[in-house]
Design a protein around this motif. Structure first.
Motif, PDB file in Angstrom:
ATOM      1  N   GLN A 185      49.609  60.941  22.264  1.00  0.00           N
ATOM      2  CA  GLN A 185      48.694  61.782  22.187  1.00  0.00           C
ATOM      3  C   GLN A 185      48.665  61.572  20.899  1.00  0.00           C
ATOM      4  OE1 GLN A 185      50.955  65.128  21.835  1.00  0.00           O
ATOM      5  NE2 GLN A 185      49.750  66.362  21.337  1.00  0.00           N
ATOM      6  N   ALA A 186      49.740  60.596  20.067  1.00  0.00           N
ATOM      7  CA  ALA A 186      49.639  60.530  18.670  1.00  0.00           C
ATOM      8  C   ALA A 186      48.157  59.680  18.467  1.00  0.00           C
ATOM      9  CB  ALA A 186      51.337  60.312  18.190  1.00  0.00           C
ATOM     10  N   LEU A 187      48.259  59.118  19.704  1.00  0.00           N
ATOM     11  CA  LEU A 187      47.580  57.591  19.410  1.00  0.00           C
ATOM     12  C   LEU A 187      45.693  57.985  19.839  1.00  0.00           C
ATOM     13  CD1 LEU A 187      49.513  54.301  21.047  1.00  0.00           C
ATOM     14  CD2 LEU A 187      48.880  55.057  18.038  1.00  0.00           C
ATOM     15  N   THR A 188      45.712  58.633  20.680  1.00  0.00           N
ATOM     16  CA  THR A 188      44.313  59.342  20.883  1.00  0.00           C
ATOM     17  C   THR A 188      43.997  60.416  20.397  1.00  0.00           C
ATOM     18  OG1 THR A 188      45.680  60.806  22.433  1.00  0.00           O
ATOM     19  CG2 THR A 188      44.615  58.563  23.363  1.00  0.00           C
ATOM     20  N   TYR A 189      44.944  61.100  19.220  1.00  0.00           N
ATOM     21  CA  TYR A 189      44.747  62.679  19.200  1.00  0.00           C
ATOM     22  C   TYR A 189      44.555  63.510  19.893  1.00  0.00           C
ATOM     23  CZ  TYR A 189      44.994  60.134  14.512  1.00  0.00           C
ATOM     24  OH  TYR A 189      45.227  59.103  13.802  1.00  0.00           O
ATOM     25  N   ASN A 190      45.041  63.459  21.426  1.00  0.00           N
ATOM     26  CA  ASN A 190      44.361  64.057  22.334  1.00  0.00           C
ATOM     27  C   ASN A 190      45.462  64.920  23.275  1.00  0.00           C
ATOM     28  OD1 ASN A 190      43.225  64.710  25.257  1.00  0.00           O
ATOM     29  ND2 ASN A 190      40.695  64.998  24.294  1.00  0.00           N
ATOM     30  N   PRO A 191      45.766  66.556  23.128  1.00  0.00           N
ATOM     31  CA  PRO A 191      46.967  66.582  24.061  1.00  0.00           C
ATOM     32  C   PRO A 191      46.957  66.039  26.249  1.00  0.00           C
ATOM     33  CG  PRO A 191      45.321  68.502  24.232  1.00  0.00           C
ATOM     34  CD  PRO A 191      44.279  67.456  23.160  1.00  0.00           C
ATOM     35  N   THR A 192      45.276  65.475  26.190  1.00  0.00           N
ATOM     36  CA  THR A 192      45.884  64.867  27.466  1.00  0.00           C
ATOM     37  C   THR A 192      47.188  64.313  28.605  1.00  0.00           C
ATOM     38  OG1 THR A 192      43.247  64.726  27.701  1.00  0.00           O
ATOM     39  CG2 THR A 192      44.209  63.496  29.437  1.00  0.00           C
ATOM     40  N   PRO A 193      47.046  62.874  27.446  1.00  0.00           N
ATOM     41  CA  PRO A 193      48.506  62.356  28.005  1.00  0.00           C
ATOM     42  C   PRO A 193      49.871  63.350  27.981  1.00  0.00           C
ATOM     43  CG  PRO A 193      47.720  61.593  25.838  1.00  0.00           C
ATOM     44  CD  PRO A 193      46.819  62.683  26.091  1.00  0.00           C
ATOM     45  N   ILE A 194      50.114  64.723  27.039  1.00  0.00           N
ATOM     46  CA  ILE A 194      51.296  65.274  27.516  1.00  0.00           C
ATOM     47  C   ILE A 194      50.758  66.709  29.122  1.00  0.00           C
ATOM     48  CG2 ILE A 194      52.355  67.219  26.641  1.00  0.00           C
ATOM     49  CD1 ILE A 194      53.045  65.135  25.007  1.00  0.00           C
ATOM     50  N   VAL A 195      49.181  66.935  28.936  1.00  0.00           N
ATOM     51  CA  VAL A 195      49.037  67.097  30.384  1.00  0.00           C
ATOM     52  C   VAL A 195      49.631  66.371  31.670  1.00  0.00           C
ATOM     53  CG1 VAL A 195      47.431  68.686  31.878  1.00  0.00           C
ATOM     54  CG2 VAL A 195      47.235  68.843  29.320  1.00  0.00           C
ATOM     55  N   ILE A 196      49.067  65.321  31.213  1.00  0.00           N
ATOM     56  CA  ILE A 196      49.278  63.787  32.672  1.00  0.00           C
ATOM     57  C   ILE A 196      50.644  63.544  33.047  1.00  0.00           C
ATOM     58  CG2 ILE A 196      48.686  61.536  32.892  1.00  0.00           C
ATOM     59  CD1 ILE A 196      46.313  64.254  33.494  1.00  0.00           C
ATOM     60  N   ALA A 197      51.219  64.089  32.085  1.00  0.00           N
ATOM     61  CA  ALA A 197      52.598  63.779  31.972  1.00  0.00           C
ATOM     62  C   ALA A 197      53.416  65.050  32.628  1.00  0.00           C
ATOM     63  CB  ALA A 197      53.279  63.496  30.804  1.00  0.00           C
ATOM     64  N   ALA A 198      52.804  66.632  32.644  1.00  0.00           N
ATOM     65  CA  ALA A 198      52.987  67.791  33.186  1.00  0.00           C
ATOM     66  C   ALA A 198      52.726  67.360  34.971  1.00  0.00           C
ATOM     67  CB  ALA A 198      52.406  68.492  32.469  1.00  0.00           C
ATOM     68  N   CYS A 199      51.531  67.339  35.538  1.00  0.00           N
ATOM     69  CA  CYS A 199      51.357  66.595  36.503  1.00  0.00           C
ATOM     70  C   CYS A 199      51.809  65.668  37.108  1.00  0.00           C
ATOM     71  CB  CYS A 199      50.114  66.205  36.690  1.00  0.00           C
ATOM     72  SG  CYS A 199      48.745  67.201  35.242  1.00  0.00           S
ATOM     73  N   ILE A 200      52.404  64.507  36.242  1.00  0.00           N
ATOM     74  CA  ILE A 200      53.242  63.846  37.044  1.00  0.00           C
ATOM     75  C   ILE A 200      54.359  64.327  37.582  1.00  0.00           C
ATOM     76  CG2 ILE A 200      54.560  61.643  36.685  1.00  0.00           C
ATOM     77  CD1 ILE A 200      51.900  60.477  35.495  1.00  0.00           C
ATOM     78  N   TYR A 201      55.255  64.775  36.677  1.00  0.00           N
ATOM     79  CA  TYR A 201      56.650  65.918  36.959  1.00  0.00           C
ATOM     80  C   TYR A 201      56.168  66.915  37.810  1.00  0.00           C
ATOM     81  CZ  TYR A 201      59.607  64.224  33.064  1.00  0.00           C
ATOM     82  OH  TYR A 201      60.089  63.295  31.868  1.00  0.00           O
ATOM     83  N   LEU A 202      55.508  67.613  38.145  1.00  0.00           N
ATOM     84  CA  LEU A 202      54.821  68.533  38.847  1.00  0.00           C
ATOM     85  C   LEU A 202      55.003  67.867  40.090  1.00  0.00           C
ATOM     86  CD1 LEU A 202      54.742  71.454  39.417  1.00  0.00           C
ATOM     87  CD2 LEU A 202      52.057  70.883  38.783  1.00  0.00           C
TER      88      LEU A 202
END
Length: 222
Positions: A185-202
Motif C-alpha cells: 500500500q505504501a509503495l502503490t499509494y493505493n489501499p487495494t493491497p489491504i483489501v486483497i489481504a482482507a479477502c485472503i483472510y476471509l
C-alpha cells in the motif's frame, strides 16, 4: 463506482502485488503451523499440571496464565526480540515470534483445556481410579478424550484468534500477509493491497468459522 474500484480493487495494483501478498500468506501459514500446535500442546500441559499438581504448582500456573493473558502480545514480542541480545541470545525473527506467541497462546489454550477437563464428571474419574488406574492414566484415557470433544468449538475459536494474531509479527520484520500488504500500500499509494489481504483472510478463515458454528449448534443440541 469507477472511483471505488480504482481505489479499492484496482486491477493494475493487484497485478503488481499479488505475488508479494502470496509470499506473505506463506509466512502467515508457516507461523500458524508453528504457533497453534505449540500453543495447544503447552496449554494442555498447563491444564493437566494444574489439575494433577500440588497446590503450590496450581497457584504458580494461575499466576502464569493470568499474567500472559493480561500482557499485550505485541509488547511481549518486542521485549523478547529486542531484549534477547542483552541476555546473550541471538534469536532469529521467526524464533522470537514463536516464543512470544506460544507464551501468550498457551495461557488461552490452557484456560480452554481447564474448562474442558472440569466439564468431565468427577464420577468418571472415581470410576477410573476404582479400576486401579493412576491419576495420570485416568487423565489420559478417560478425561482428556471427553474434554477435547466438549471443548472443540472453544479450541477452534481460539485458533482463529491466533491466526489473526500472526499479523503482529510484521513489527519485527517478519514478512507475513498483512505486513506485506501494508508495504505494498505504501509503495502503490493505493489501499487495494489491504483489501486483497482482507479477502485472503476471509477465504482462509470463513470455512473455519462455519465449522465453529456447526460444532456449537451440535453442542447446544445435546
Amino acid at each position: 463506482m469507477d472511483a471505488l474500484a480504482q481505489n479499492f480493487f484496482n486491477p493494475g495494483v493487484i497485478d503488481q502485488v499479488w505475488r508479494f501478498l502470496l509470499g506473505g500468506l506463506a509466512y502467515t501459514l508457516l507461523l500458524s503451523a508453528i504457533v497453534v500446535p505449540l500453543g495447544i500442546l503447552s496449554g494442555m500441559l498447563l491444564a493437566v499440571a494444574g489439575n494433577l499438581g500440588a497446590r503450590w504448582l496450581r497457584w504458580a500456573l494461575v499466576v502464569y496464565v493470568d499474567f500472559f493473558r493480561a500482557f499485550p502480545p505485541l509488547v511481549l514480542l518486542i521485549f523478547i526480540y529486542f531484549g534477547a541480545p542483552f541476555a546473550g541470545l541471538d534469536l532469529p525473527r521467526l524464533g522470537a515470534v514463536a516464543i512470544a506467541f506460544t507464551l501468550t497462546t498457551s495461557s488461552y489454550y490452557g484456560e480452554v483445556f481447564r474448562a474442558g477437563i472440569e466439564s468431565v464428571s468427577s464420577r468418571q474419574v472415581e470410576a477410573g481410579r476404582s479400576t486401579g488406574l493412576a491419576r495420570l492414566q485416568v487423565m489420559r484415557s478417560i478425561v482428556l478424550p471427553q474434554a477435547i470433544r466438549n471443548m472443540r468449538p472453544d479450541l477452534i475459536s481460539n485458533t482463529l484468534e491466533v491466526i489473526k494474531m500472526t499479523s503482529l509479527a510484521s513489527v519485527v520484520a517478519v514478512p507475513e500477509l498483512l505486513g506485506n500488504a501494508r508495504q505494498a500500500q505504501a509503495l502503490t499509494y493505493n489501499p487495494t493491497p489491504i483489501v486483497i489481504a482482507a479477502c485472503i483472510y476471509l477465504v482462509l478463515l470463513l470455512p473455519v468459522v462455519r465449522l465453529l458454528t456447526l460444532l456449537e449448534r451440535r453442542r447446544h443440541a445435546r
